[in-house]
Enzyme design. Sequence first.
Site, mmCIF file in Angstrom:
data_model
loop_
_atom_site.group_PDB
_atom_site.id
_atom_site.type_symbol
_atom_site.label_atom_id
_atom_site.label_comp_id
_atom_site.label_asym_id
_atom_site.label_seq_id
_atom_site.Cartn_x
_atom_site.Cartn_y
_atom_site.Cartn_z
ATOM 1 N N LYS A 1 49.052 46.166 44.292
ATOM 2 C CA LYS A 1 48.610 47.366 43.543
ATOM 3 C C LYS A 1 47.172 47.201 43.086
ATOM 4 C CE LYS A 1 49.565 47.666 39.053
ATOM 5 N NZ LYS A 1 48.451 47.826 38.111
ATOM 6 N N ASN A 2 46.855 46.032 42.503
ATOM 7 C CA ASN A 2 45.534 45.839 41.896
ATOM 8 C C ASN A 2 44.435 45.604 42.917
ATOM 9 O OD1 ASN A 2 46.730 46.309 39.507
ATOM 10 N ND2 ASN A 2 46.754 44.182 38.815
ATOM 11 N N ARG B 1 44.747 53.996 33.601
ATOM 12 C CA ARG B 1 43.476 53.410 33.165
ATOM 13 C C ARG B 1 42.612 53.010 34.348
ATOM 14 N NH1 ARG B 1 42.344 51.856 28.580
ATOM 15 N NH2 ARG B 1 40.824 50.436 29.470
ATOM 16 N N CYS C 1 45.939 51.782 25.156
ATOM 17 C CA CYS C 1 46.872 51.086 26.044
ATOM 18 C C CYS C 1 47.757 50.185 25.192
ATOM 19 C CB CYS C 1 46.099 50.248 27.060
ATOM 20 S SG CYS C 1 47.176 49.303 28.130
ATOM 21 N N ARG D 1 41.309 47.970 25.164
ATOM 22 C CA ARG D 1 40.734 47.759 26.508
ATOM 23 C C ARG D 1 39.435 48.548 26.652
ATOM 24 N NH1 ARG D 1 45.478 48.027 30.868
ATOM 25 N NH2 ARG D 1 43.901 47.069 32.190
ATOM 26 N N PRO D 2 38.347 48.062 25.988
ATOM 27 C CA PRO D 2 37.076 48.794 26.068
ATOM 28 C C PRO D 2 36.499 48.729 27.485
ATOM 29 C CG PRO D 2 36.756 46.631 25.082
ATOM 30 C CD PRO D 2 38.239 46.784 25.297
ATOM 31 N N ILE D 3 35.524 49.587 27.806
ATOM 32 C CA ILE D 3 34.823 49.509 29.100
ATOM 33 C C ILE D 3 33.329 49.296 28.892
ATOM 34 C CG2 ILE D 3 36.561 50.833 30.409
ATOM 35 C CD1 ILE D 3 34.524 53.225 30.218
ATOM 36 N N LEU E 1 31.517 46.692 29.148
ATOM 37 C CA LEU E 1 30.865 45.882 30.185
ATOM 38 C C LEU E 1 30.616 46.704 31.453
ATOM 39 C CD1 LEU E 1 32.993 42.639 29.660
ATOM 40 C CD2 LEU E 1 30.554 42.917 29.100
ATOM 41 N N ASP F 1 49.177 38.764 33.751
ATOM 42 C CA ASP F 1 50.195 39.667 34.296
ATOM 43 C C ASP F 1 51.502 38.958 34.622
ATOM 44 O OD1 ASP F 1 47.785 41.740 36.132
ATOM 45 O OD2 ASP F 1 48.278 41.572 34.003
ATOM 46 N N ARG G 1 55.435 51.878 38.311
ATOM 47 C CA ARG G 1 53.981 51.911 38.460
ATOM 48 C C ARG G 1 53.470 50.753 39.304
ATOM 49 N NH1 ARG G 1 50.949 53.997 33.348
ATOM 50 N NH2 ARG G 1 49.332 53.790 34.932
#
Length: 421
Positions: free
Chosen positions: A22-23, A91, A115, A120-122, A124, A306, A398
């Site tokens: 998935k990732n 996300r 979440c 979970r900032p973005i 970066l 995970d 998911r």
Amino acid sequence: MDKFVIKGGNPLIGKVTISGSKNSALPILAATLLTPEECIIHRVPDLSDIRYMLEILKFLGAQVHYEKGTVRVKNKIINWIAPYDLVRKMRASICILGPLIARCGKARVSLPGGCVIGDRPIDLHISGLQKLGANIDIIKGDVVAQGGQLRGTTINLRGLYGSTVLGTDNVMMAACRSEGTTIIEGAACEPEVEDLAKFLVSMGAKISGIGSQRLIIEGIKELHGSEYTIITDRIEAGTFAVGAAMTKGDLFLEQAPVNHMTSVLEKLRDCGVTIQVEEKGLRVSRSGPLKAFEIETSSYPGFPTDMQAQFCAMATIACGKSKVVENIFPNRFMHISELKRLGANIELLKNEVHIYGIERLSGAPVMASDLRASAALVLAGLVADNTTEVHRVYHIDRGYEKIDEKLLAVGAMIKRVYSKT
Ligand code: EPZ
């Protein structure tokens, strides 16, 4: 909303074929936005998250065809706005930001919301894309980027909790079509990031240092279409391996990406689990006692966050006291209170848990809260006395392709039941 009804007690015995990752699939599908030519992606797992990403591509104007694990996508003409209603479902959709800026010179993508696994900032992602020359503002909950021509530079993506996976993906994808050379320091080196880099190279991108923390990208004007097969899912394989260990089973995990699972397999061996690497996969079995253990999550090649929840489930029936420290998402412990409902003996202290193994869990209704937490609850249900009901299994759909059918095929007593709660 479906639920799983699980009767514990059966060992998992037989063969499971591991699906595509998935990732890996999600950022690779986003990367197809970088070219107007057709891309063909094989081994794409049938998951709700994948369907969300295909919906987003269609909304942006792509022609998409998905059949039997193969996606054909053509982003001939695309628009650059991805609204909240579309992006809020997942996300990971943030990884369309880099490709849209590089392809269209602008983008408007809704900021991902909260979440359950933690903050979970973005920041970066944004600072990396700004360094490439994109003007980025947050307006009414959207990331609004004006870029024009991006220019290569040196960017450090190491954050407080280590490198960022999707942040590395976003900056790497944008850098592929930037003018000049980009050097990414502190890049994430997860196998899924490596797979994305290899896909970009198959589209004509010039990237060196793949798999390392220092990526060098020579920007080029155009990328072309490509046909590519993604890697298999190390987290799905790890989850089934823990299932074999917990149920005293014997599973052959066909096409398991053994080379991507070193830290997980090492820990399983330490716990007394037998691991045999075979030509087409991995054999996992246990006959003796399950030993307690200590793990600390970290960026790849460290122990993956995970897999943390699944190992917590395993620790509930191991002999002795186990310690689990979560360094990537310090609050990622939604599964703990549910495991306690099954009788587990656990102490939660800030970003670590101490788990005292007991003889046997006892079945009860539990609630899934996120993808990996739900996998941990299913694993616990497989070894609990009587019946465990795992509610809200849409979380597990998911990221695990047909997990109930795969478990049923190796002897688990599991049933998917439609439920209104
Ligand atoms: C990816 O998420 C995975 N998702 C996650 O898997 C995985 O848990 C995570 O990487 C870590 O391995 C996908 O690949 C789709 P990060 P991502 O940016 O990229 C902080 C699953 O179960 N950070 O590497 O969103 C962040 O808060 C999912 O399949 C910043 O501070 O994670 C976290 O503490 C869940 N600023 C750490 O870095 C940023 O701009 C690592 O996050 C970005 C991240």
